[in-house]
Scaffold this active site. Structure first.
Site, short mmCIF file in Angstrom:
data_model
loop_
_atom_site.label_atom_id
_atom_site.label_comp_id
_atom_site.label_asym_id
_atom_site.label_seq_id
_atom_site.Cartn_x
_atom_site.Cartn_y
_atom_site.Cartn_z
N LYS A 270 -26.13 19.21 12.05
CA LYS A 270 -27.07 20.16 12.67
C LYS A 270 -27.23 19.74 14.02
O LYS A 270 -27.65 18.61 14.36
CB LYS A 270 -28.31 20.19 12.00
CG LYS A 270 -29.43 21.31 12.52
CD LYS A 270 -30.72 21.03 11.96
CE LYS A 270 -31.83 22.00 12.75
NZ LYS A 270 -33.30 21.63 12.08
N LYS A 282 -42.87 27.57 17.59
CA LYS A 282 -43.65 26.49 17.25
C LYS A 282 -44.77 26.14 18.06
O LYS A 282 -45.03 26.83 19.17
CB LYS A 282 -42.73 25.12 17.27
CG LYS A 282 -41.68 25.31 16.42
CD LYS A 282 -40.88 23.77 16.81
CE LYS A 282 -39.50 23.83 15.87
NZ LYS A 282 -39.78 23.36 14.63
N ASP A 293 -33.66 17.84 17.85
CA ASP A 293 -33.12 18.73 16.73
C ASP A 293 -31.43 18.53 16.59
O ASP A 293 -30.86 19.33 15.52
CB ASP A 293 -33.78 19.92 16.85
CG ASP A 293 -33.93 20.57 15.18
OD1 ASP A 293 -34.03 19.97 14.40
OD2 ASP A 293 -34.14 21.89 15.11
N GLU A 354 -33.87 27.63 11.12
CA GLU A 354 -32.82 28.06 11.73
C GLU A 354 -31.57 27.23 11.30
O GLU A 354 -30.41 27.40 11.40
CB GLU A 354 -32.79 28.16 13.29
CG GLU A 354 -32.67 26.99 14.25
CD GLU A 354 -33.68 25.98 13.73
OE1 GLU A 354 -33.41 24.84 13.97
OE2 GLU A 354 -34.98 26.38 13.36
N ARG A 356 -30.75 25.48 8.74
CA ARG A 356 -30.23 25.73 7.73
C ARG A 356 -29.06 27.06 7.90
O ARG A 356 -28.06 27.01 6.94
CB ARG A 356 -31.00 26.13 6.27
CG ARG A 356 -32.01 27.43 6.43
CD ARG A 356 -33.10 27.27 5.54
NE ARG A 356 -34.14 26.26 5.99
CZ ARG A 356 -35.18 26.02 5.36
NH1 ARG A 356 -35.55 26.69 4.27
NH2 ARG A 356 -36.02 25.01 5.82
#
EC number: 3.4.11.1
Length: 505
Positions: A270, A282, A293, A354, A356
């Site tokens: 990812k 968020k 991330d 997002e 996934r």
């Protein structure tokens, strides 16, 4: 930062160095010098243990005390680090050695002049011990100074560039073990560098460029799909997540091929270079570390470089699913429906789930390479921190044996992982009224597991697959410990290399 690693068999007390590192165990009345420290202890006329005792040393793991040698040894400084109780039978635990070496080097690296030339006289009677010491020392010496300015930063950068680490070991094959440790450490440090980079300096195109640099250096094959190719190819997850950003998404494919390989492994990472949450924004306090991330993609990229450098006899394909999740007038909306690569549709109920979506695209694509195993790694859920904290990542799989093997590979690599289930009853919570599946469940419980269940929907029957959720372990928001610095940790990188090595056997 460039740090060299080497092996010597000579006495640490006579080695020309700026500091010598020794270990000691917790004992009865006073700490006990560990294997490797006896030569230095003799130079102190057998008084090293009593001196440490006067300083309050207990021998607890990672406890560090610095002594002026006063000419007892050639190095002006002796750094003594705790190793815990002495093992009753067998060698010192490798991870204990790595953490001790890391703690010692962090202490030395914190000095204005940096670590300099360091002789490591920790227990290294075997190649495994020597490799563990080298790995921990190299990772402990890590520093991310890209954005530091001023005279102090310049001095540190100059010293860091000249840092040399020498492992004292009598083992015949210590040099090979230390060389391998250096490759692994370089990979982990690359992951850390990418994670620590400010998101404005690492948009999706930049991460793809970093992958091209690694591919050029190591000989990996590389293919990069830009936003037009993604849209034309039906990669709805990447396109949907990336459409709110001025920086368009990328899908990067890397491949390592070995002429003697008989098996193929696929890695999927990812790569959300910054996650604002999209329109499901968020809170500010949860956003300031969302540059991390993309840690899954970073670990896959770094692992692929290490696999190529080590010449692992297995074929490995890797996919970096890279996008930036931003809110704007073009961003995807809650209740939008995306068509994932391969045709399955997803109702987006929360744009902050997002990862996934981009992973689904890449997982489906990776299976077209017909791998014997698919492993994905992602900072997927905040629920992972609730379940396992900040130092242990989760492993889920559609095959019990694969899950056990991946957890074992992580342990052998010195990383903490824990097996988690994929409860079938959670699938009903992902039912959508309008699409094949929703991207989040209707209830908050078991969020880490339901995310794994979601990904499992994109794995074909008969394909062995494992999912690593590294949300907490990938970024250290607390104080440094062992060989782990504040910020990006490189979690999962060594595990991926170990999985490839296991499949090469």
């Amino acid at each position: 930062m460039s740090t060299s690693l080497s092996v010597h068999t000579e006495s640490p007390s006579s080695l020309d160095a700026d500091a010598v590192v020794v270990g000691y165990h917790s004992g009865g009345d006073a700490p006990e010098p560990a294997s490797g420290a006896h030569d230095v202890d003799a130079a102190f006329s057998g008084g090293l243990a009593s001196t440490l005792s006067l300083l309050g040393a207990s021998g607890a793991p990672e406890e560090v005390h610095t002594l002026a040698s006063l000419g007892a040894v050639k190095a002006p400084v002796v750094v003594a680090v705790g190793l815990g109780p002495a093992p009753t039978d067998g060698p010192v635990d490798p991870d204990t050695l790595s953490r001790a070496a890391g703690a010692a080097l962090r202490s030395l690296s914190a000095r204005p002049e940096g670590a300099g030339r360091v002789a490591l006289a920790l227990p290294a009677r075997s190649a495994d011990e020597a490799g563990a010491v080298a790995l921990g020392a190299r990772l402990g010496a890590y520093a991310f100074d890209r954005y530091r300015t001023g005279e102090k930063a310049e001095r540190r950068a100059e010293k860091a560039g000249a840092a040399t680490l020498t492992v004292i070991s009598p083992a015949e094959d210590a040099a090979a073990a230390v060389e391998r440790a250096g490759v692994l450490a370089d990979a982990v440090c690359l992951t850390r560098d990418l994670v620590n980079t400010a998101p404005a300096d690492l948009v999706p195109e930049d991460l793809a460029s970093a992958a091209q640099e690694v591919a050029q250096r190591t000989g990996l094959a590389i293919e990069v799909l830009d936003e037009q190719a993604l849209a034309e190819g039906g990669y709805g997850g990447l396109t949907g997540v990336g459409q709110g950003s001025a920086n368009p998404p990328r899908l990067v494919r890397l491949a390592h091929s070995h002429p003697e390989a008989t098996r193929t492994v696929a890695f999927v990472g990812k790569g959300i270079t910054f996650d604002s949450g999209g329109l499901s924004l968020k809170p500010a306090g949860a956003m300031d570390w969302m540059k991390s991330d993309m840690a899954g993609a970073a670990s896959v990229l770094a692992a692929m470089g290490a696999i190529a450098d080590l010449g692992v006899k297995v074929n490995v394909v890797a996919y970096l699913a890279v996008a930036e999740n931003m809110p704007s007038g073009t961003a995807q909306r809650p209740s939008d429906v995306l068509s994932i690569y391969g045709g399955k549709t997803v109702e987006v109920l929360n744009t902050d789930a997002e990862g996934r979506l981009v992973m689904a695209d890449a997982l489906v694509r990776a299976q077209e390479d017909e791998p014997d195993l698919v492993v994905d790694i992602a900072t997927l859920t905040g629920a992972q921190l609730v379940a396992l904290g900040t130092r242990v990542f989760a492993v889920m799989s559609n095959d019990d044996g694969v899950r056990e093997d991946v957890v074992a590979a992580a342990g052998a690599a010195g990383e903490a992982a824990w097996p988690m289930p994929l409860p079938g009853e959670l699938r009903a919570g992902l039912d959508s009224a309008v699409a094949d599946i929703a991207n989040v469940a209707g209830e908050r419980w078991g969020g880490m597991l339901s995310a794994g269940v979601f990904l499992n929907e994109f794995i074909e029957e008969g394909v062995k697959w494992a999912h690593l959720d590294i949300a907490g372990p990938s970024f250290n928001q607390g104080g440094p410990h062992g060989y782990t610095s504040k910020g990006g940790t490189g979690a999962g990188t060594r595990t991926l290399v170990r999985i490839a090595e296991e499949y090469a056997k």
